[in-house]
Design a protein around this motif. Structure first.
Motif, PDB file in Angstrom:
ATOM      1  N   ASP A 149     -16.227 -15.117  49.178  1.00 13.50           N
ATOM      2  CA  ASP A 149     -17.248 -15.696  48.291  1.00 13.50           C
ATOM      3  C   ASP A 149     -17.359 -14.954  46.968  1.00 13.50           C
ATOM      4  N   GLY A 150     -16.506 -13.927  46.769  1.00  7.20           N
ATOM      5  CA  GLY A 150     -16.508 -13.144  45.522  1.00  7.20           C
ATOM      6  C   GLY A 150     -17.424 -11.951  45.547  1.00  7.20           C
ATOM      7  N   SER A 151     -18.165 -11.762  46.630  1.00  7.55           N
ATOM      8  CA  SER A 151     -19.058 -10.606  46.711  1.00  7.55           C
ATOM      9  C   SER A 151     -18.271  -9.326  47.006  1.00  7.55           C
ATOM     10  N   PHE A 152     -18.812  -8.214  46.568  1.00  3.40           N
ATOM     11  CA  PHE A 152     -18.195  -6.895  46.752  1.00  3.40           C
ATOM     12  C   PHE A 152     -18.030  -6.573  48.227  1.00  3.40           C
ATOM     13  N   SER A 153     -16.852  -6.024  48.580  1.00  2.31           N
ATOM     14  CA  SER A 153     -16.613  -5.584  49.953  1.00  2.31           C
ATOM     15  C   SER A 153     -16.492  -4.067  50.021  1.00  2.31           C
ATOM     16  N   GLU A 154     -15.515  -3.495  49.288  1.00  2.00           N
ATOM     17  CA  GLU A 154     -15.365  -2.038  49.249  1.00  2.00           C
ATOM     18  C   GLU A 154     -14.495  -1.623  48.063  1.00  2.00           C
ATOM     19  N   GLU A 155     -14.681  -0.391  47.645  1.00  2.00           N
ATOM     20  CA  GLU A 155     -13.881   0.179  46.560  1.00  2.00           C
ATOM     21  C   GLU A 155     -12.953   1.221  47.145  1.00  2.00           C
ATOM     22  N   ILE A 156     -11.727   1.217  46.644  1.00  2.00           N
ATOM     23  CA  ILE A 156     -10.761   2.230  47.084  1.00  2.00           C
ATOM     24  C   ILE A 156     -10.456   3.142  45.901  1.00  2.00           C
TER      25      ILE A 156
END
Length: 156
Positions: A149-156
């Motif tokens: 849905d385009g929402s943030f999941s995680e940053e690497i």
């Protein structure tokens, strides 16, 4: 513009680089090839053997240079794929960010390639989730994973 059929190309480039083709059409100094079978001994293992369609400068001992399309067979657990973009010395190498690699399982990568590897772009999984950022040897390195849905999941 004179157009002639050239013989099938088949030549050893180095110990393990080679090309062969089903169809070669010569138009002035440029040659258009269809299903040029290419084998290179460098780059990602799943992208070393492929059928190339596009233009090349020479059909004898030449590796693809410039724009074209490559069809890669399934390799282990990696599904078959089709690449559209630039080539350098037979490898996917598109620094402009216009390359696309579409896998038969529905995954798609769009962005730059460096010596056969994803470099910077967006890798979208068939479920719609995607990673946007930089890659190291084809793996997500620095960037952000997003949900479908385009929402943030995680940053690497």
């Amino acid at each position: 513009m004179q157009q002639t059929e050239a013989p099938t190309a088949s030549s050893a480039l180095s110990d393990s680089d080679s090309v062969s083709s089903d169809s070669v059409t010569v138009i002035d100094a440029e040659k258009s090839v269809t299903n040029l079978m290419v084998s290179v001994n460098h780059g990602p293992k799943n992208m070393r053997n492929y059928a190339f369609t596009g233009s090349i400068v020479d059909t004898i001992g030449a590796l693809p240079q410039g724009y074209g399309t490559a069809k890669f067979e399934k390799y282990g657990s990696i599904p078959a794929a089709t690449y559209s973009g630039n080539f350098t010395d037979g490898l996917c190498d598109d620094q402009m960010g216009n390359a696309t690699l579409k896998f038969d399982n529905g995954d798609v990568y769009k962005g730059t390639f460096n010596k056969g590897y994803y470099d910077q772009g967006t890798y979208t999984l068939k479920d719609g989730s995607y990673f946007k950022g930089t890659f190291k040897e084809g793996n997500p390195y620095k960037g952000i994973w997003y949900n479908s849905d385009g929402s943030f999941s995680e940053e690497i």
